[in-house]
Design a protein around this motif. Structure first.
Motif, PDB file in Angstrom:
ATOM      1  N   VAL A 155       0.832  -1.205   0.000  1.00 41.54           N
ATOM      2  CA  VAL A 155       0.000   0.000   0.000  1.00 41.54           C
ATOM      3  C   VAL A 155       0.869   1.259   0.000  1.00 41.54           C
ATOM      4  CG1 VAL A 155      -2.032  -1.055   1.056  1.00 41.54           C
ATOM      5  CG2 VAL A 155      -0.227  -0.129   2.524  1.00 41.54           C
ATOM      6  N   ASP A 156       2.121   1.149   0.454  1.00 45.26           N
ATOM      7  CA  ASP A 156       3.029   2.296   0.426  1.00 45.26           C
ATOM      8  C   ASP A 156       3.401   2.695  -1.001  1.00 45.26           C
ATOM      9  OD1 ASP A 156       3.117   2.503   3.195  1.00 45.26           O
ATOM     10  OD2 ASP A 156       4.793   1.104   3.371  1.00 45.26           O
ATOM     11  N   HIS A 157       3.193   1.793  -1.948  1.00 44.44           N
ATOM     12  CA  HIS A 157       3.502   2.080  -3.359  1.00 44.44           C
ATOM     13  C   HIS A 157       2.346   2.795  -4.061  1.00 44.44           C
ATOM     14  CE1 HIS A 157       6.653  -0.833  -2.481  1.00 44.44           C
ATOM     15  NE2 HIS A 157       7.230  -0.512  -3.620  1.00 44.44           N
ATOM     16  N   MET A 158       1.251   3.034  -3.352  1.00 51.19           N
ATOM     17  CA  MET A 158       0.106   3.735  -3.926  1.00 51.19           C
ATOM     18  C   MET A 158       0.252   5.231  -3.639  1.00 51.19           C
ATOM     19  SD  MET A 158      -1.277   1.074  -5.106  1.00 51.19           S
ATOM     20  CE  MET A 158      -2.799   1.752  -5.742  1.00 51.19           C
ATOM     21  N   CYS A 159       0.361   6.039  -4.699  1.00 48.79           N
ATOM     22  CA  CYS A 159       0.674   7.458  -4.551  1.00 48.79           C
ATOM     23  C   CYS A 159      -0.329   8.332  -5.293  1.00 48.79           C
ATOM     24  CB  CYS A 159       2.085   7.744  -5.053  1.00 48.79           C
ATOM     25  SG  CYS A 159       3.363   6.746  -4.227  1.00 48.79           S
ATOM     26  N   LYS A 160      -0.235   9.622  -5.079  1.00 52.51           N
ATOM     27  CA  LYS A 160      -1.133  10.579  -5.730  1.00 52.51           C
ATOM     28  C   LYS A 160      -0.366  11.851  -6.060  1.00 52.51           C
ATOM     29  CE  LYS A 160      -2.753  12.328  -1.246  1.00 52.51           C
ATOM     30  NZ  LYS A 160      -3.927  12.581  -0.387  1.00 52.51           N
ATOM     31  N   THR A 161      -0.871  12.573  -7.066  1.00 52.57           N
ATOM     32  CA  THR A 161      -0.302  13.854  -7.471  1.00 52.57           C
ATOM     33  C   THR A 161      -1.319  14.949  -7.173  1.00 52.57           C
ATOM     34  OG1 THR A 161       0.841  12.751  -9.291  1.00 52.57           O
ATOM     35  CG2 THR A 161       0.746  15.150  -9.356  1.00 52.57           C
ATOM     36  N   ILE A 162      -0.890  15.977  -6.474  1.00 53.72           N
ATOM     37  CA  ILE A 162      -1.768  17.105  -6.165  1.00 53.72           C
ATOM     38  C   ILE A 162      -1.083  18.394  -6.600  1.00 53.72           C
ATOM     39  CG2 ILE A 162      -2.994  16.006  -4.249  1.00 53.72           C
ATOM     40  CD1 ILE A 162      -1.105  17.344  -2.318  1.00 53.72           C
ATOM     41  N   VAL A 163      -1.881  19.397  -6.880  1.00 57.40           N
ATOM     42  CA  VAL A 163      -1.348  20.706  -7.251  1.00 57.40           C
ATOM     43  C   VAL A 163      -1.408  21.605  -6.025  1.00 57.40           C
ATOM     44  CG1 VAL A 163      -1.572  22.714  -8.752  1.00 57.40           C
ATOM     45  CG2 VAL A 163      -2.093  20.417  -9.637  1.00 57.40           C
ATOM     46  N   MET A 164      -0.255  22.154  -5.657  1.00 58.93           N
ATOM     47  CA  MET A 164      -0.172  23.060  -4.514  1.00 58.93           C
ATOM     48  C   MET A 164       0.139  24.469  -5.016  1.00 58.93           C
ATOM     49  SD  MET A 164      -0.761  21.260  -1.757  1.00 58.93           S
ATOM     50  CE  MET A 164      -0.147  22.316  -0.436  1.00 58.93           C
ATOM     51  N   TRP A 182       2.727  27.577  -8.662  1.00 62.00           N
ATOM     52  CA  TRP A 182       2.106  26.263  -8.511  1.00 62.00           C
ATOM     53  C   TRP A 182       3.149  25.161  -8.659  1.00 62.00           C
ATOM     54  CZ3 TRP A 182      -0.584  30.046 -11.383  1.00 62.00           C
ATOM     55  CH2 TRP A 182      -1.831  30.424 -10.835  1.00 62.00           C
ATOM     56  N   TYR A 183       2.929  24.065  -7.919  1.00 58.15           N
ATOM     57  CA  TYR A 183       3.812  22.899  -7.975  1.00 58.15           C
ATOM     58  C   TYR A 183       2.978  21.630  -8.055  1.00 58.15           C
ATOM     59  CZ  TYR A 183       7.591  25.959  -6.285  1.00 58.15           C
ATOM     60  OH  TYR A 183       8.516  26.972  -6.144  1.00 58.15           O
ATOM     61  N   LEU A 184       3.494  20.640  -8.779  1.00 60.03           N
ATOM     62  CA  LEU A 184       2.944  19.286  -8.734  1.00 60.03           C
ATOM     63  C   LEU A 184       3.661  18.553  -7.611  1.00 60.03           C
ATOM     64  CD1 LEU A 184       2.940  18.556 -12.548  1.00 60.03           C
ATOM     65  CD2 LEU A 184       0.899  18.475 -11.114  1.00 60.03           C
TER      66      LEU A 184
END
Length: 296
Positions: A155-164, A182-184
């Motif tokens: 489950v540690d290999h499950m990731c997400k990308t968010i815009v900050m 802005w950053y990814l």
């Protein structure tokens, strides 16, 4: 013979005595309990309510309303529990049937867009990314279920990308990779983004090699959904660091992802039910992210 004034004769021995007259029941009398039906177990004894409580229940109409309301709520909760299915555990089957079937999918528009950026623009080998179509209920299920859908190692290999967004940035665009508005940001689902760590890293990044930028110029917040869609071209839950509409947007990668073994981790891939897996080494080589500790 007895004359006048003689005493009445005593009742004969063995004759029944006259029963005393019945009396009215009072509140302190014990509540009578019916005998159990033959063949059934007697009900467990309950401690009788105090006389004061019985008297309140008998005269206060609010007690009946509260009891009725409680029974109604209990019935509703029971109905909800019967309707809601139990969450899918580690051994739950993955739903079948298109488009819910988990399958390799590298021919859809989103995948072609990502591959074009990876292979054509960044020189990645064609097989560096693996695409998997996941079930429609993917985000309704636990992380372990999602891991099984894509075949992730843990489950540690499950990731997400968010815009900050840096709401106090002195710039209004992404032209400066060190001081972008802005950053990814790529993090694990099992970790939490630490805003203070992110701001500290960006402040330090902007105060080397002659650069000067005060701490007051950094205030990181999750970007508005409309800004995220405009900058990436992807909807929430499908954001990918590759193939973004704003190609200059810098990427920040959690150092915990780089340390994963095996290296392949999973991200959104342009559509809600499409995911992409690639090694951390390939990701670093192609996305050229800032790699740092930004989670706790």
């Amino acid at each position: 013979m007895g004359g006048q004034g003689s005493k009445p004769s005593s009742p004969r021995a063995g004759s029944p005595k006259a029963a005393p007259p019945p009396r009215e029941p009072v509140a302190s009398d014990p509540v009578p309990v019916a005998p159990p039906t033959p063949g059934t177990s007697p009900a467990p004894e309950q401690e009788p309510a105090p006389p004061e409580a019985r008297a309140v229940r008998a005269v206060d109409p609010r007690w009946a309303k509260v009891s009725a309301r409680f029974a109604e709520i209990s019935d509703r909760l029971d109905a909800i529990e019967r309707r809601v299915p139990a969450p899918a555990g580690p051994g739950a089957p993955i739903p079948a049937g298109a488009p819910e079937t988990s399958r390799r999918d590298d021919t859809c528009d989103a995948a072609r867009r990502i591959l074009a950026d990876l292979v054509d623009s960044r020189g990645a080998p064609p097989g560096c990314a693996r695409f998997v179509r996941v079930p429609a209920n993917y985000y309704d299920e636990p992380l372990e279920f999602r891991r099984r859908c894509v075949g992730g190692a843990t489950v540690d290999h499950m990731c997400k990308t968010i815009v900050m967004e840096n709401t106090r940035c002195v710039n209004d665009d992404c032209a400066d990779a060190f001081n972008s508005r802005w950053y990814l940001v790529v993090v694990q689902y099992t970790a939490k983004l630490n805003q203070q760590k992110l701001e500290k890293f960006l402040h330090e990044l902007n105060n080397v090699d002659g650069r000067r930028c005060g701490k007051k110029n950094f205030n990181m917040r999750l970007a508005k959904e409309e800004d995220s869609e405009r900058l990436t071209g992807y909807v929430k839950g499908a954001v990918c660091p590759f193939g973004c509409a704003e190609k200059r947007m810098p990427v920040i990668l959690s150092d915990k992802i780089v340390a994963l073994e095996p290296q392949t981790f999973w991200l959104g891939a342009g559509e809600i039910d499409l995911k992409v897996g690639m090694s951390a080494a390939d990701f670093v080589a192609r996305a050229e992210p800032h790699v740092t500790d930004i989670t706790y």
